[in-house]
Design a protein around this motif. Structure first.
Motif, PDB file in Angstrom:
ATOM      1  N   LYS A   1       0.835  -1.206   0.000  1.00 22.93           N
ATOM      2  CA  LYS A   1       0.000   0.000   0.000  1.00 22.93           C
ATOM      3  C   LYS A   1       0.870   1.257   0.000  1.00 22.93           C
ATOM      4  N   LEU A   2       1.890   1.263   0.840  1.00 20.79           N
ATOM      5  CA  LEU A   2       2.812   2.399   0.900  1.00 20.79           C
ATOM      6  C   LEU A   2       3.540   2.546  -0.427  1.00 20.79           C
ATOM      7  N   ARG A   3       4.019   1.454  -0.958  1.00 15.54           N
ATOM      8  CA  ARG A   3       4.764   1.462  -2.223  1.00 15.54           C
ATOM      9  C   ARG A   3       3.945   2.121  -3.328  1.00 15.54           C
ATOM     10  N   LYS A   4       2.694   1.678  -3.477  1.00 13.78           N
ATOM     11  CA  LYS A   4       1.833   2.236  -4.530  1.00 13.78           C
ATOM     12  C   LYS A   4       1.564   3.716  -4.297  1.00 13.78           C
ATOM     13  N   SER A   5       1.358   4.084  -3.050  1.00 13.25           N
ATOM     14  CA  SER A   5       1.090   5.479  -2.705  1.00 13.25           C
ATOM     15  C   SER A   5       2.280   6.370  -3.050  1.00 13.25           C
ATOM     16  N   LEU A   6       3.474   5.925  -2.708  1.00 19.69           N
ATOM     17  CA  LEU A   6       4.683   6.697  -3.004  1.00 19.69           C
ATOM     18  C   LEU A   6       4.866   6.877  -4.516  1.00 19.69           C
ATOM     19  N   ILE A   7       4.627   5.813  -5.262  1.00 17.06           N
ATOM     20  CA  ILE A   7       4.789   5.865  -6.715  1.00 17.06           C
ATOM     21  C   ILE A   7       3.815   6.860  -7.342  1.00 17.06           C
ATOM     22  N   ILE A   8       2.547   6.782  -6.943  1.00 18.64           N
ATOM     23  CA  ILE A   8       1.518   7.677  -7.500  1.00 18.64           C
ATOM     24  C   ILE A   8       1.795   9.131  -7.134  1.00 18.64           C
ATOM     25  N   ASN A   9       2.078   9.375  -5.869  1.00 12.11           N
ATOM     26  CA  ASN A   9       2.327  10.748  -5.405  1.00 12.11           C
ATOM     27  C   ASN A   9       3.576  11.344  -6.040  1.00 12.11           C
ATOM     28  N   ALA A  10       4.627  10.545  -6.141  1.00 13.08           N
ATOM     29  CA  ALA A  10       5.889  11.047  -6.694  1.00 13.08           C
ATOM     30  C   ALA A  10       5.734  11.409  -8.167  1.00 13.08           C
ATOM     31  N   HIS A  11       5.087  10.539  -8.919  1.00  9.75           N
ATOM     32  CA  HIS A  11       4.895  10.799 -10.349  1.00  9.75           C
ATOM     33  C   HIS A  11       4.097  12.082 -10.553  1.00  9.75           C
ATOM     34  N   LYS A  12       3.046  12.257  -9.785  1.00  9.44           N
ATOM     35  CA  LYS A  12       2.209  13.449  -9.892  1.00  9.44           C
ATOM     36  C   LYS A  12       3.006  14.703  -9.511  1.00  9.44           C
ATOM     37  N   PHE A  13       3.760  14.619  -8.429  1.00  5.96           N
ATOM     38  CA  PHE A  13       4.535  15.754  -7.925  1.00  5.96           C
ATOM     39  C   PHE A  13       5.579  16.210  -8.948  1.00  5.96           C
ATOM     40  N   VAL A  14       6.313  15.272  -9.518  1.00  8.76           N
ATOM     41  CA  VAL A  14       7.341  15.611 -10.499  1.00  8.76           C
ATOM     42  C   VAL A  14       6.702  16.127 -11.777  1.00  8.76           C
ATOM     43  N   ASN A  15       5.630  15.496 -12.201  1.00 12.21           N
ATOM     44  CA  ASN A  15       4.943  15.890 -13.428  1.00 12.21           C
ATOM     45  C   ASN A  15       4.424  17.324 -13.340  1.00 12.21           C
ATOM     46  N   GLU A  16       4.072  17.756 -12.154  1.00 10.43           N
ATOM     47  CA  GLU A  16       3.513  19.104 -11.970  1.00 10.43           C
ATOM     48  C   GLU A  16       4.586  20.163 -11.739  1.00 10.43           C
ATOM     49  N   ASN A  17       5.780  19.768 -11.295  1.00 13.25           N
ATOM     50  CA  ASN A  17       6.749  20.767 -10.843  1.00 13.25           C
ATOM     51  C   ASN A  17       8.135  20.710 -11.484  1.00 13.25           C
ATOM     52  N   PHE A  18       8.507  19.595 -12.104  1.00  9.37           N
ATOM     53  CA  PHE A  18       9.900  19.439 -12.515  1.00  9.37           C
ATOM     54  C   PHE A  18      10.060  18.981 -13.970  1.00  9.37           C
ATOM     55  N   THR A  19       9.215  19.446 -14.865  1.00 10.27           N
ATOM     56  CA  THR A  19       9.318  19.010 -16.251  1.00 10.27           C
ATOM     57  C   THR A  19      10.281  19.896 -17.042  1.00 10.27           C
ATOM     58  N   VAL A  20      10.809  19.340 -18.115  1.00  8.22           N
ATOM     59  CA  VAL A  20      11.753  20.063 -18.970  1.00  8.22           C
ATOM     60  C   VAL A  20      11.130  21.338 -19.522  1.00  8.22           C
ATOM     61  N   ASP A  21       9.872  21.271 -19.942  1.00 10.96           N
ATOM     62  CA  ASP A  21       9.216  22.458 -20.501  1.00 10.96           C
ATOM     63  C   ASP A  21       9.225  23.621 -19.515  1.00 10.96           C
ATOM     64  N   LYS A  22       8.968  23.333 -18.237  1.00 10.79           N
ATOM     65  CA  LYS A  22       8.985  24.388 -17.216  1.00 10.79           C
ATOM     66  C   LYS A  22      10.384  24.980 -17.081  1.00 10.79           C
ATOM     67  N   MET A  23      11.372  24.122 -17.083  1.00 10.72           N
ATOM     68  CA  MET A  23      12.750  24.580 -16.943  1.00 10.72           C
ATOM     69  C   MET A  23      13.181  25.436 -18.136  1.00 10.72           C
ATOM     70  N   VAL A  24      12.876  24.970 -19.336  1.00 10.29           N
ATOM     71  CA  VAL A  24      13.268  25.699 -20.545  1.00 10.29           C
ATOM     72  C   VAL A  24      12.552  27.052 -20.613  1.00 10.29           C
ATOM     73  N   ASP A  25      11.271  27.061 -20.308  1.00  8.00           N
ATOM     74  CA  ASP A  25      10.518  28.330 -20.301  1.00  8.00           C
ATOM     75  C   ASP A  25      11.140  29.336 -19.329  1.00  8.00           C
ATOM     76  N   ALA A  26      11.545  28.849 -18.168  1.00  4.81           N
ATOM     77  CA  ALA A  26      12.123  29.731 -17.151  1.00  4.81           C
ATOM     78  C   ALA A  26      13.440  30.341 -17.626  1.00  4.81           C
ATOM     79  N   TYR A  27      14.287  29.536 -18.251  1.00  3.86           N
ATOM     80  CA  TYR A  27      15.556  30.066 -18.757  1.00  3.86           C
ATOM     81  C   TYR A  27      15.338  31.006 -19.938  1.00  3.86           C
ATOM     82  N   PHE A  28      14.410  30.679 -20.802  1.00  3.19           N
ATOM     83  CA  PHE A  28      14.101  31.539 -21.953  1.00  3.19           C
ATOM     84  C   PHE A  28      13.664  32.923 -21.469  1.00  3.19           C
TER      85      PHE A  28
END
Length: 351
Positions: free
Chosen positions: A316-343
């Motif tokens: 249960k913990l394993r699945k929860s960590l996987i789901i939460n982590a994927h969502k968190f990274v997808n919302e905050n740490f994508t390449v598009d966000k990084m490139v837009d910020a530098y541009f």
């Protein structure tokens, strides 16, 4: 807009991957770019293969300062991506007379001397990759903005399922607990081996691949031998298709003593591999304990052992960590966000 990116590192690590994400993203925005890097090294080869123009550096800072001073006149902005690259970018500024940006990726204090202060005072904008790095710089009187490191949003499309199966079969185990990183004091794979020793007492069919190269390879091999687990700790070296190797893991473990962010964690999270990491630098900004991963104290084999076992035994913990982590990274740490910020930053600096 014309940008010269400067990176004088040897080998291919997280910083070089981030630089490559950036130049690819900026290319799609029609930004003209050149990459100043060591001729013949990993980044240089990758640029040549992908069609990015290079400025060939030598690794000698005096010579490279002259080269960049001359070649830098082409650009609007010189963007340094590592410490030595920062040195030559600022030292050559009297010749190229362009704006200089520096991205700082490490979480240790800057040197308290006149040359370092002069270097930062002649840098037009400093970027920190985490709040942790920003706070460390601030204590030394250096102001910076935050642009987080990133990971590709469609990273799972790059996975070769057959290769992942092949890797798991090659490792010959039902439980694969892995570490990715250069074999250096900073990454502290000795702690990984200590934890492996403890885990094997509870899970005898576990195997522990270490993916990366570095100066400590022989010492780490000897350390695994001294623990009588050399048959379980697998040194796989550098892998071009690192994503397939991360995907093959049951648990991703980072054991760093210092870490600006740890971009391999982002890759693991996007690939739905649960993460256990030491509380080092900017890592705590990604690994939120109990939500996106498990965070343990540095240099504590028992805590690392218990965290890995917990993930493996608590589905249960394993699945929860996987789901939460994927969502968190997808919302905050994508390449598009990084490139837009530098541009946007380049535009602000040029104004």
């Amino acid at each position: 807009m014309k940008i010269i990116h400067v990176d004088t590192e040897n080998g291919w690590r997280g910083g070089e991957q981030q630089l490559f994400y950036l130049i690819q993203g900026l290319k799609s925005r029609n930004v003209l770019q050149k990459v100043a890097c060591i001729k013949g090294d990993s980044l240089w080869k990758r640029c040549k293969k992908s069609g990015f123009e290079t400025i060939d550096l030598t690794g000698n800072q005096l010579i490279d300062t002259v080269i960049l001073g001359r070649k830098g006149k082409w650009a609007d902005v010189i963007h340094a991506h590592n410490a030595k690259g920062h040195n030559i970018s600022v030292a050559s500024k009297p010749f190229h007379r362009k704006k200089v940006i520096y991205t700082r990726r490490v979480d240790y204090p800057i040197k308290n001397n006149i040359l370092t202060k002069l270097k930062y005072s002649n840098t037009d904008k400093v970027v920190s990759i985490t709040k942790t790095v920003q706070n460390i710089l601030k204590k030394s009187g250096v102001e910076s903005i935050i642009i987080y490191s990133s990971v590709e949003k469609d990273i799972n499309r790059k996975i070769n399922a057959d290769k992942v199966t092949q890797i798991r079969r090659m490792l010959g185990s039902n439980v694969i607990i892995g570490n990715v990183g250069a074999l250096t004091e900073q990454k502290n794979q000795f702690l990984f081996i200590d934890a492996a020793y403890l885990i094997l007492k509870k899970i005898s069919n576990a195997v522990f691949p270490i993916i990366g190269t570095g100066k400590l390879l022989n010492k780490l091999r000897s350390y695994a031998e001294s623990k009588n687990i050399s048959d379980k700790v697998k040194f796989l070296g550098f892998k071009e298709d690192i994503l397939n190797y991360i995907k093959a893991l049951d648990v991703f473990v980072l054991t760093s003593n210092n870490e600006g962010l740890g971009s391999s964690i982002l890759q693991a999270m996007m690939l739905n591999v649960p993460v256990v990491a030491t509380d080092a630098g900017g890592v705590r900004e990604i690994v939120i304990n109990g939500k996106t991963g498990l965070l343990v104290p540095k240099n504590n084999p028992d805590a690392l052992f218990r965290a890995v076992i917990k993930i493996l035994q608590d589905e249960k913990l394993r699945k929860s960590l996987i789901i939460n982590a994927h969502k968190f990274v997808n919302e905050n740490f994508t390449v598009d966000k990084m490139v837009d910020a530098y541009f946007e930053l380049y535009g602000e600096v040029l104004e």
